[in-house]
Design a protein around this motif. Structure first.
Motif, PDB file in Angstrom:
ATOM      1  N   ILE A   1       0.838  -1.206   0.000  1.00 24.49           N
ATOM      2  CA  ILE A   1       0.000   0.000   0.000  1.00 24.49           C
ATOM      3  C   ILE A   1       0.876   1.260   0.000  1.00 24.49           C
ATOM      4  O   ILE A   1       0.607   2.223  -0.740  1.00 24.49           O
ATOM      5  CB  ILE A   1      -0.939   0.001   1.225  1.00 24.49           C
ATOM      6  N   ALA A   2       1.937   1.251   0.817  1.00 19.80           N
ATOM      7  CA  ALA A   2       2.834   2.413   0.892  1.00 19.80           C
ATOM      8  C   ALA A   2       3.534   2.651  -0.445  1.00 19.80           C
ATOM      9  O   ALA A   2       3.698   3.801  -0.877  1.00 19.80           O
ATOM     10  CB  ALA A   2       3.856   2.217   2.006  1.00 19.80           C
TER      11      ALA A   2
ATOM     12  N   PHE B   1       3.135   5.896  -2.797  1.00 18.60           N
ATOM     13  CA  PHE B   1       4.343   6.626  -3.205  1.00 18.60           C
ATOM     14  C   PHE B   1       4.336   6.879  -4.708  1.00 18.60           C
ATOM     15  O   PHE B   1       4.669   7.980  -5.175  1.00 18.60           O
ATOM     16  CB  PHE B   1       5.576   5.817  -2.807  1.00 18.60           C
ATOM     17  N   GLY B   2       3.928   5.869  -5.478  1.00 17.28           N
ATOM     18  CA  GLY B   2       3.931   6.006  -6.929  1.00 17.28           C
ATOM     19  C   GLY B   2       2.802   6.860  -7.457  1.00 17.28           C
ATOM     20  O   GLY B   2       2.990   7.650  -8.392  1.00 17.28           O
TER      21      GLY B   2
ATOM     22  N   ILE C   1       9.445  10.849   3.502  1.00 20.68           N
ATOM     23  CA  ILE C   1       8.616  10.241   4.543  1.00 20.68           C
ATOM     24  C   ILE C   1       8.120   8.873   4.094  1.00 20.68           C
ATOM     25  O   ILE C   1       8.162   7.891   4.848  1.00 20.68           O
ATOM     26  CB  ILE C   1       7.428  11.159   4.891  1.00 20.68           C
ATOM     27  N   PHE C   2       7.657   8.799   2.844  1.00 22.11           N
ATOM     28  CA  PHE C   2       7.203   7.514   2.312  1.00 22.11           C
ATOM     29  C   PHE C   2       8.357   6.512   2.251  1.00 22.11           C
ATOM     30  O   PHE C   2       8.161   5.312   2.447  1.00 22.11           O
ATOM     31  CB  PHE C   2       6.580   7.697   0.932  1.00 22.11           C
ATOM     32  N   GLY C   3       9.569   6.998   1.945  1.00 22.99           N
ATOM     33  CA  GLY C   3      10.739   6.121   1.950  1.00 22.99           C
ATOM     34  C   GLY C   3      10.945   5.476   3.303  1.00 22.99           C
ATOM     35  O   GLY C   3      11.228   4.271   3.406  1.00 22.99           O
ATOM     36  N   PHE C   4      10.774   6.256   4.371  1.00 19.23           N
ATOM     37  CA  PHE C   4      10.888   5.735   5.730  1.00 19.23           C
ATOM     38  C   PHE C   4       9.830   4.666   5.996  1.00 19.23           C
ATOM     39  O   PHE C   4      10.125   3.593   6.531  1.00 19.23           O
ATOM     40  CB  PHE C   4      10.742   6.883   6.735  1.00 19.23           C
TER      41      PHE C   4
ATOM     42  N   PHE D   1      15.393  -1.847 -17.042  1.00 13.79           N
ATOM     43  CA  PHE D   1      14.734  -2.032 -18.344  1.00 13.79           C
ATOM     44  C   PHE D   1      13.560  -1.066 -18.499  1.00 13.79           C
ATOM     45  O   PHE D   1      13.408  -0.408 -19.536  1.00 13.79           O
ATOM     46  CB  PHE D   1      14.259  -3.483 -18.456  1.00 13.79           C
ATOM     47  N   LEU D   2      12.720  -0.964 -17.444  1.00 12.15           N
ATOM     48  CA  LEU D   2      11.550  -0.086 -17.506  1.00 12.15           C
ATOM     49  C   LEU D   2      11.957   1.387 -17.595  1.00 12.15           C
ATOM     50  O   LEU D   2      11.372   2.164 -18.361  1.00 12.15           O
ATOM     51  CB  LEU D   2      10.658  -0.317 -16.283  1.00 12.15           C
ATOM     52  N   LEU D   3      12.961   1.774 -16.809  1.00 12.92           N
ATOM     53  CA  LEU D   3      13.410   3.170 -16.824  1.00 12.92           C
ATOM     54  C   LEU D   3      14.016   3.544 -18.172  1.00 12.92           C
ATOM     55  O   LEU D   3      13.845   4.674 -18.651  1.00 12.92           O
ATOM     56  CB  LEU D   3      14.420   3.402 -15.691  1.00 12.92           C
ATOM     57  N   ASP D   4      14.733   2.603 -18.779  1.00 12.56           N
ATOM     58  CA  ASP D   4      15.307   2.854 -20.105  1.00 12.56           C
ATOM     59  C   ASP D   4      14.219   3.098 -21.154  1.00 12.56           C
ATOM     60  O   ASP D   4      14.462   3.765 -22.172  1.00 12.56           O
ATOM     61  CB  ASP D   4      16.170   1.660 -20.545  1.00 12.56           C
ATOM     62  N   ARG D   5      13.027   2.561 -20.909  1.00 15.06           N
ATOM     63  CA  ARG D   5      11.935   2.687 -21.870  1.00 15.06           C
ATOM     64  C   ARG D   5      10.948   3.772 -21.482  1.00 15.06           C
ATOM     65  O   ARG D   5       9.801   3.790 -21.942  1.00 15.06           O
ATOM     66  CB  ARG D   5      11.239   1.329 -22.037  1.00 15.06           C
ATOM     67  N   GLY D   6      11.390   4.669 -20.630  1.00 12.79           N
ATOM     68  CA  GLY D   6      10.610   5.868 -20.345  1.00 12.79           C
ATOM     69  C   GLY D   6       9.688   5.797 -19.151  1.00 12.79           C
ATOM     70  O   GLY D   6       8.968   6.763 -18.874  1.00 12.79           O
ATOM     71  N   TRP D   7       9.666   4.663 -18.448  1.00 15.67           N
ATOM     72  CA  TRP D   7       8.854   4.594 -17.234  1.00 15.67           C
ATOM     73  C   TRP D   7       9.456   5.520 -16.181  1.00 15.67           C
ATOM     74  O   TRP D   7      10.675   5.674 -16.097  1.00 15.67           O
ATOM     75  CB  TRP D   7       8.800   3.174 -16.687  1.00 15.67           C
ATOM     76  N   SER D   8       8.621   6.090 -15.341  1.00 13.27           N
ATOM     77  CA  SER D   8       9.113   6.921 -14.248  1.00 13.27           C
ATOM     78  C   SER D   8       9.420   6.058 -13.032  1.00 13.27           C
ATOM     79  O   SER D   8       8.942   4.912 -12.917  1.00 13.27           O
ATOM     80  CB  SER D   8       8.069   7.973 -13.867  1.00 13.27           C
ATOM     81  N   GLY D   9      10.204   6.601 -12.120  1.00 14.81           N
ATOM     82  CA  GLY D   9      10.479   5.891 -10.870  1.00 14.81           C
ATOM     83  C   GLY D   9       9.208   5.625 -10.092  1.00 14.81           C
ATOM     84  O   GLY D   9       9.051   4.567  -9.465  1.00 14.81           O
ATOM     85  N   ALA D  10       8.259   6.582 -10.127  1.00 14.28           N
ATOM     86  CA  ALA D  10       6.984   6.403  -9.427  1.00 14.28           C
ATOM     87  C   ALA D  10       6.208   5.221  -9.995  1.00 14.28           C
ATOM     88  O   ALA D  10       5.620   4.423  -9.246  1.00 14.28           O
ATOM     89  CB  ALA D  10       6.156   7.682  -9.543  1.00 14.28           C
ATOM     90  N   ASP D  11       6.215   5.075 -11.334  1.00 12.48           N
ATOM     91  CA  ASP D  11       5.541   3.929 -11.959  1.00 12.48           C
ATOM     92  C   ASP D  11       6.150   2.612 -11.488  1.00 12.48           C
ATOM     93  O   ASP D  11       5.437   1.628 -11.245  1.00 12.48           O
ATOM     94  CB  ASP D  11       5.659   4.020 -13.483  1.00 12.48           C
TER      95      ASP D  11
END
Length: 433
Positions: free
Chosen positions: A330-331, A335-336, A347-350, A400-410
């Motif tokens: 859920i967290a 976050f995403g 805060i969400f990282g914690f 792989f996902l980041l190389d194809r344009g996905w965001s860190g949140a995704d």
């Protein structure tokens, strides 16, 4: 005779030798926390210096985890034959050499090779420190002791991350690996002098001078010495421990579900640990602040691990672990989806650290209860090893996902799904016991 001695140790209050054994395992796991995450701490600087793409970083993150998987699968089970303590000493030497060599590498390929070597050492000894902790803890304190030892991982990562931030700014990323090599090397004489061999191993495997070693331990435990070694059974002296014994009819269901849970949790666990500093840096923080974000995840992990350990004596550990898994999912989804400011991200990282470390630590607490002494390290090693395969895959998928344009949140939303699968595996394992 062996059963009487072990039973009395499990029921009595813990003696200084038992507390020292657990404390040494905490310190070793602190070292592991730093050694494993050194790549996450140094990745932003290495990427800048070598001009690396996300997929190349994913390979670097996964290389150490690949070594850990191989070490867990093929080095850790040897402890059931040659002793937990010997394997720990050998693995500390391997880690020291691998970390030292990493400081001198100048390409992705060469750094991948030294990270694999380092991972072999880390993976090879993690099962042994968990097994020694379980075997030297009283029944009342076992869950808490294992949680405390596994909490050493985020403690080491927190302290190591703070030191790494200073070293990188002042000297560069190579000195972070040098520091890790020095700490690993210093642990070798301390383990040799202070960490006892497993009493369960000595009584079941009975290596050379076993009786003298057993009686020395019994003296420290306040027990009467033995006049002769207990009967160990013929099957223990003729063959190595077969991995297939983990899949015997009475163990097969629990083993497969345990492997599934470890795989899924480590898939998400190492995505969070490996990529958080880099993703925070890309979101606008500087390198030092990005590392601090990774440290916050580990601080949350320390608190989450101790919290879970405290309540294992009061509630069923499987239910606690399942709760931690779903709360972490859920967290991560929040976050995403929220994509809020940097302060809320920290805060969400914690919070994510609190629940994801608790989930992992809970699996370590469950595992020793499933297997008998003669296959315990094999069972623990293979559970960790299967999990490390997930740990290798996780950062690679993220790259792989980041190389194809996905965001860190995704990516955080995607990596919440394995935790839900792990939750169902743990609950199903409870029903099968």
């Amino acid at each position: 005779m062996h059963e009487d001695v072990v039973a009395s140790i499990k029921s009595d209050a813990m003696r200084p030798v038992q507390i020292i054994a657990v404390a040494m395992c905490v310190v070793i796991n602190m070292l592991d926390g730093f050694d494993v995450l050194v790549m996450a701490f140094t990745a932003p600087e290495i990427a800048r210096e070598w001009q690396l793409e996300p997929q190349s970083l994913g390979i670097l993150f996964s290389s150490g985890l690949l070594g850990m998987a191989l070490g867990s699968l093929f080095i850790a089970p040897l402890a059931d034959r040659v002793g937990r303590r010997r394997i720990i000493l050998l693995c500390l030497l391997i880690i020291s050499l691998g970390m030292m060599a990493s400081a001198f590498m100048n390409s992705v390929t060469s750094l991948v090779s030294t990270r694999i070597v380092t991972g072999l050492g880390i993976g090879g000894m993690l099962a042994s420190i968990t097994t020694i902790t379980a075997e030297y803890s009283s029944d009342v304190r076992r869950g808490f002791s294992i949680s405390l030892v596994q909490s050493g991982y985020p403690i080491g990562a927190t302290i190591g991350g703070s030191i790494a931030a200073v070293l990188i700014v002042q000297y560069g990323w190579r000195e972070v690996f040098m520091f890790g090599a020095l700490c690993s090397a210093l642990m070798i004489p301390l383990v040799y002098l202070l960490l006892p061999e497993s009493l369960d191993y000595l009584t079941t495997r009975q290596p050379k001078s076993a009786l003298a070693s057993i009686n020395d331990l019994l003296r420290k435990l306040g027990k009467d010495p033995l006049t002769s070694l207990p009967d160990r059974g013929e099957h223990l002296s003729v063959a190595p421990v077969p991995v297939l014994s983990l899949l015997a009819p009475k163990l097969a269901r629990a083993t497969v579900l345990l492997w599934l849970a470890f795989f899924m949790v480590m898939l998400s666990f190492y995505f969070v640990l490996s990529w958080t500093p880099t993703l925070l840096t890309e979101a606008g923080l500087n390198v030092e602040q990005g590392i601090s974000g990774g440290v916050l995840v580990n601080i949350g992990g320390v608190i989450g691990g101790v919290f879970l350990g405290y309540f294992t004596a009061r509630f069923a550990v499987t239910k606690l672990v399942a709760l931690f898994m779903v709360m972490c999912a859920i967290a991560m989804i929040a976050f995403g989806l929220l994509q809020s400011g940097l302060s809320l991200m920290l805060i969400f990282g914690f919070v994510i650290g609190f629940f994801i470390f608790g989930s992992m630590i809970g699996l370590y607490a469950i595992t020793p209860n499933i297997y008998a002494t003669e296959i315990r390290n094999t069972g623990m090693g293979w559970a960790i090893g299967i999990g490390r395969i997930g740990a290798v895959v996780g950062p690679l998928i993220a790259g792989f996902l980041l190389d194809r344009g996905w965001s860190g949140a995704d990516c955080f939303v995607v990596f919440a799904v394995p935790l839900i699968i792990a939750m169902f595996a743990v609950l199903s394992m409870k029903q099968s016991e």
